[in-house]
Design a protein around this motif. Structure first.
Motif: not given
Ligand code: ZN
Ligand code: ZN
Length: 455
Positions: A17, A19-21, A25
């Motif tokens: 995922q 977008q969670k790293t 970001q």
């Protein structure tokens, strides 16, 4: 497209995922500001690479659906960006793909030695920016090593005509501290092939390698002088230096049977220069842990957000430039390439045939004694690297096989690709996944630093 109602057991593939790293970001928040601050200087392909990276692995931009016929289990797999420079997932995938392809389809079962050539700072700049120049220098490296191996083969064999080298060279443009550092990693078969494809091993000393380095240094400086990139005096001065800045290392040798070792070496040569796992948030900026201490002992790079993007932009290779090259009998135009690569471990049948041979399969075996199984494969074209399925690659990286159903262990199939916005929205809504892509922060005016990246 898949009808949402048929997703009976909704399960989203959760291995990644992005977008969670922290890395994602950072790009998400800083990209627009960075582009505005240096719009004039950004090549189009660099901006494109950043923008496609922000779509990589995000379901809202499209996905494939994997389905198990046995039990009806399914899950979604987001598309990747196939980026060449900064995407941690795609560059790691490229590394695994190329190493697997070279081991399984190109390098014969023969010993391989890594030759690493680096250059003085004074000439690296030209090599970094001029592809025709670094091609000439690469030819100097390969022909010098080839001449040296011909001198090192047993005297009885030296007179054979057309003894050729077999090699794959990786062009590395950056060092471990993300600094421009053009150098070559050549994986060269430790021996020579004649025009019938027979193999002749070599043996040499460390002193011999030093002689090759000297020869390369003289030839490369001569080339720079002829092209007007170095004054005659400068080239002569550099030849006098005790520590010339040229360095040729050839200590790593992989034995013929050590195919896993060869794959590890090839992965090392093809590795991405940047690792998102080494990036940590630190207040309004970042720290990047170096894999090895820099020459000045530095272990960590402290980077402001815009500095991070400047560094990353440099790591993106220009489009249509090769990242690795083939030489000698492994070159695409070699008349005996098909004979040589027939000895790579392409299929279990060839492995069995080779194992049944008592002697080394390449060591001066006349064509008439090649096992039938191998002979029939000589004329067969190998599969292309692109034929590797991503599932096999993931299996090689993580030692799992993701297209085996986690519920019933039967093989799963990709049954559809969903790309239009309306269908994406419908499917994601059905499984309660967000269908809006992550928001890219707009450009900010000064002060540019606004976020706290500490975790
Ligand atoms: Zn990607
Ligand atoms: Zn199943």
């Amino acid at each position: 497209m898949a009808c949402p109602e048929t997703l009976s057991r909704p399960f989203v593939y959760k291995s990644r995922q992005p977008q969670k790293t922290l890395f994602y970001q950072a790009i998400q928040k800083e990209l627009e500001t960075w582009i505005v601050s240096c719009r004039e200087d950004i090549p189009h392909y660099v901006e494109e690479e950043f923008r496609t990276f922000l779509k990589c692995g995000i379901l809202s931009y499209g996905f494939a659906r994997a389905y198990c016929k046995e039990c009806g289990h399914d899950f979604l797999i987001a598309f990747s960006c196939k980026g060449r420079g900064i995407c941690p997932s795609c560059t790691t995938c490229h590394m695994a793909r190329i190493a697997a392809h070279l081991v399984d389809h190109v390098f014969p079962k023969a010993p391989v030695r890594q030759w690493v050539l680096s250059f003085p700072k004074r000439i690296r700049y030209f090599l970094h920016h001029d592809s025709s120049l670094h091609s000439c220098v690469l030819n100097i490296l390969i022909s010098s090593v080839e001449d040296f191996l011909i001198q090192s083969v047993l005297e009885d064999f030296r007179k054979r005509s057309n003894l050729r080298i077999g090699a794959v060279t990786f062009l590395q443009r950056f060092g471990k501290a993300l600094n421009p550092h053009f150098h070559f990693h050549s994986c060269i078969i430790d021996g020579l092939f004649d025009e019938d494809g027979l193999f002749y091993p070599v043996s040499f000393s460390k002193e011999g390698i030093q002689c090759v380095q000297e020869k390369i240094r003289t030839r490369v400086l001569g080339l720079f002088q002829r092209r007007g990139l170095l004054e005659g005096d400068s080239a002569s001065d550099m030849l006098e230096w005790e520590h010339s800045g040229f360095s040729l290392h050839a200590d790593v040798r992989i034995e013929a049977k050590d195919r896993k070792g060869l794959e590890r070496l090839l992965r090392y040569c093809a590795r991405p220069v940047f690792s998102s796992e080494r990036l940590q948030g630190l207040g309004e900026g970042f720290r990047y842990i170096l894999p090895k201490p820099a020459p000045d002992g530095q272990m960590v790079l402290h980077l402001k957000p815009q500095e991070l993007l400047n560094k990353l932009a440099q790591l993106i290779p220009p489009p249509r430039k090769h990242r690795h090259r083939y030489h000698g009998v492994l070159a695409p135009n070699s008349p005996i390439r098909h004979k040589i690569i027939a000895f790579a471990n392409q299929e279990p049948a060839s492995l069995t045939a080779i194992k049944e041979e008592n002697s080394h399969p390449l060591l001066n075996i006349p064509p008439s004694s090649i096992p039938d199984g191998l002979k029939s494969r000589e004329s067969k074209k190998p599969s292309r690297a692109s034929l590797y399925r991503w599932a096999l690659l993931l299996a090689r990286i993580f030692e799992i096989f993701p297209l085996i159903c986690p519920k019933c262990s039967h093989p799963m199939r990709i049954i559809s690709f969903i790309q239009d916005r309306h269908s994406i929205r419908k499917v994601l809504a059905h499984i309660n996944e967000p269908f809006e892509p992550p928001v890219i922060s707009p450009a900010r005016g000064p002060p540019e630093m606004e976020f706290d990246y500490s975790q």
